[in-house]
Design an enzyme around this catalytic site. Sequence first.
Site, PDB file in Angstrom:
ATOM      1  N   GLY A  14       0.785  -1.226   0.000  1.00 42.96           N
ATOM      2  CA  GLY A  14       0.000   0.000   0.000  1.00 42.96           C
ATOM      3  C   GLY A  14       0.819   1.280   0.000  1.00 42.96           C
ATOM      4  O   GLY A  14       0.293   2.365   0.280  1.00 42.96           O
ATOM      5  N   GLU A  87       8.815   4.763  -5.239  1.00 42.10           N
ATOM      6  CA  GLU A  87       9.834   3.822  -5.746  1.00 42.10           C
ATOM      7  C   GLU A  87      11.239   4.336  -5.400  1.00 42.10           C
ATOM      8  O   GLU A  87      12.171   4.259  -6.200  1.00 42.10           O
ATOM      9  CB  GLU A  87       9.696   3.620  -7.275  1.00 42.10           C
TER      10      GLU A  87
HETATM   11  N1  ADP Z   1      -9.135  -5.242  -5.328  1.00 41.25           N
HETATM   12  C1  ADP Z   1      -8.677  -4.743  -4.184  1.00 41.25           C
HETATM   13  N2  ADP Z   1      -9.495  -4.572  -3.143  1.00 41.25           N
HETATM   14  C2  ADP Z   1      -9.053  -4.078  -1.964  1.00 41.25           C
HETATM   15  N3  ADP Z   1      -7.788  -3.707  -1.743  1.00 41.25           N
HETATM   16  C3  ADP Z   1      -6.941  -3.862  -2.758  1.00 41.25           C
HETATM   17  C4  ADP Z   1      -7.315  -4.378  -4.028  1.00 41.25           C
HETATM   18  N4  ADP Z   1      -6.234  -4.407  -4.830  1.00 41.25           N
HETATM   19  C5  ADP Z   1      -5.225  -3.928  -4.080  1.00 41.25           C
HETATM   20  N5  ADP Z   1      -5.639  -3.613  -2.841  1.00 41.25           N
HETATM   21  C6  ADP Z   1      -4.850  -3.067  -1.728  1.00 41.25           C
HETATM   22  O1  ADP Z   1      -3.807  -2.311  -2.266  1.00 41.25           O
HETATM   23  C7  ADP Z   1      -2.582  -2.705  -1.671  1.00 41.25           C
HETATM   24  C8  ADP Z   1      -1.483  -2.484  -2.687  1.00 41.25           C
HETATM   25  O2  ADP Z   1      -1.386  -1.107  -2.895  1.00 41.25           O
HETATM   26  P1  ADP Z   1      -0.174  -0.427  -3.679  1.00 41.25           P
HETATM   27  O3  ADP Z   1      -0.241   1.007  -3.268  1.00 41.25           O
HETATM   28  O4  ADP Z   1      -0.269  -0.733  -5.114  1.00 41.25           O
HETATM   29  O5  ADP Z   1       1.070  -1.166  -3.009  1.00 41.25           O
HETATM   30  P2  ADP Z   1       2.636  -0.912  -3.135  1.00 41.25           P
HETATM   31  O6  ADP Z   1       2.859   0.454  -3.722  1.00 41.25           O
HETATM   32  O7  ADP Z   1       3.148  -1.040  -1.720  1.00 41.25           O
HETATM   33  O8  ADP Z   1       3.162  -2.010  -3.991  1.00 41.25           O
HETATM   34  C9  ADP Z   1      -2.801  -4.144  -1.264  1.00 41.25           C
HETATM   35  O9  ADP Z   1      -2.014  -4.515  -0.143  1.00 41.25           O
HETATM   36  C10 ADP Z   1      -4.266  -4.144  -0.866  1.00 41.25           C
HETATM   37  O10 ADP Z   1      -4.400  -3.761   0.488  1.00 41.25           O
HETATM   38  C1  LIG Z   2      11.980  -7.191  -4.972  1.00 37.97           C
HETATM   39  C2  LIG Z   2      12.349  -6.415  -6.194  1.00 37.97           C
HETATM   40  C3  LIG Z   2      11.426  -5.587  -6.799  1.00 37.97           C
HETATM   41  N1  LIG Z   2      11.757  -4.894  -7.907  1.00 37.97           N
HETATM   42  C4  LIG Z   2      10.765  -4.034  -8.562  1.00 37.97           C
HETATM   43  C5  LIG Z   2       9.447  -4.667  -8.886  1.00 37.97           C
HETATM   44  C6  LIG Z   2       8.486  -3.495  -8.902  1.00 37.97           C
HETATM   45  O1  LIG Z   2       8.528  -2.924 -10.200  1.00 37.97           O
HETATM   46  C7  LIG Z   2       9.109  -2.531  -7.875  1.00 37.97           C
HETATM   47  C8  LIG Z   2       8.375  -2.512  -6.558  1.00 37.97           C
HETATM   48  O2  LIG Z   2       7.129  -1.904  -6.731  1.00 37.97           O
HETATM   49  P1  LIG Z   2       5.953  -1.934  -5.628  1.00 37.97           P
HETATM   50  O3  LIG Z   2       5.164  -0.706  -5.965  1.00 37.97           O
HETATM   51  O4  LIG Z   2       6.593  -1.873  -4.279  1.00 37.97           O
HETATM   52  O5  LIG Z   2       5.190  -3.191  -5.832  1.00 37.97           O
HETATM   53  O6  LIG Z   2      10.441  -2.982  -7.657  1.00 37.97           O
HETATM   54  C9  LIG Z   2      13.037  -4.971  -8.426  1.00 37.97           C
HETATM   55  O7  LIG Z   2      13.357  -4.316  -9.413  1.00 37.97           O
HETATM   56  N2  LIG Z   2      13.950  -5.795  -7.834  1.00 37.97           N
HETATM   57  C10 LIG Z   2      13.654  -6.519  -6.742  1.00 37.97           C
HETATM   58  O8  LIG Z   2      14.538  -7.259  -6.244  1.00 37.97           O
END
Ligand code: ADP
Ligand SMILES: Cc1cn([C@H]2C[C@H](O)[C@@H](COP(=O)(O)O)O2)c(=O)[nH]c1=O
Length: 217
Positions: A14, A87
């Site tokens: 998230g 990121e």
């Molecule tokens: N269809 C959904 N319904 C409810 N929550 C969702 C859904 N899809 C994603 N999420 C929520 O969004 C979170 C991922 O959010 P995101 O901001 O994209 O994560 P990150 O940037 O850390 O990779 C998940 O952990 C979940 O809580």
């Molecule tokens: C573990 C790991 C991740 N990545 C990349 C994969 C995704 O593009 C981002 C993480 O994005 P999120 O919003 O947190 O889901 O990082 C990578 O390049 N190398 C790694 O080892």
Amino acid sequence: MAELVFFAGTMDSGKSTLALQMDYNHRRRGLQGLIFSRNDRAGTGKLSSRLGLQVSAVEADDTTDFWQEVVNRRTRGERVDYLVCDEAQFYGAEQVEQLARLVDEMNLNVFAFGITTDFRTRLFPGSARLVELADRVEQLQVETLCWCGRRATHNARTIGGRMVTEGEQVVVGDTVAEERAEGAVGYEVLCRRHHSRRMTSASAHAVELSPGTLQLG
Ligand SMILES: Nc1ncnc2c1ncn2[C@@H]1O[C@H](COP(=O)(O)OP(=O)(O)O)[C@@H](O)[C@H]1O
Ligand SMILES: Cc1cn([C@H]2C[C@H](O)[C@@H](COP(=O)(O)O)O2)c(=O)[nH]c1=O
């Protein structure tokens, strides 16, 4: 007092959603911020959340000088009250130092978001410097879960559902298997135990299906 805050979590915890919320809440109070991202899955110049929200962002790359970016904009008369940096694991150590300088010398709040460790459990350069310099490191409150139900603390890279431990540190990819082409790099969040055993949900399922196999749990 301005702060450099590092919001850290596994993939899919998230972070980007929170980044969008922080920006929204500050804009609602009449402040103007700059959003940066790098290598977002949605493409160049984007900050996207899996919840479906997406905004334009300034794409950071190796040549980005955050200090200079803000100086240039302010010189042109633009207001910059805070930075949202998504990121941030992909930023360079020097770039994180520029962010800290913006906090200390220009009194800007900087909210950085990123994963701390890569698929081999090693710190990313940007995250390492953020842990060293941030006023606060906040762990995301939404816990991501390993397939076993424990809290997921590590990011595994997968190909065809199997965990891999060789490859470049940076490969953009997603945790959502349904949207992935066959053979493409993906990611899965795991607890430490299953990361160290290289046990993804697919391999655990395969073990379950083969009769007579000792369960590793
Ligand atoms: N269809 C959904 N319904 C409810 N929550 C969702 C859904 N899809 C994603 N999420 C929520 O969004 C979170 C991922 O959010 P995101 O901001 O994209 O994560 P990150 O940037 O850390 O990779 C998940 O952990 C979940 O809580
Ligand atoms: C573990 C790991 C991740 N990545 C990349 C994969 C995704 O593009 C981002 C993480 O994005 P999120 O919003 O947190 O889901 O990082 C990578 O390049 N190398 C790694 O080892």
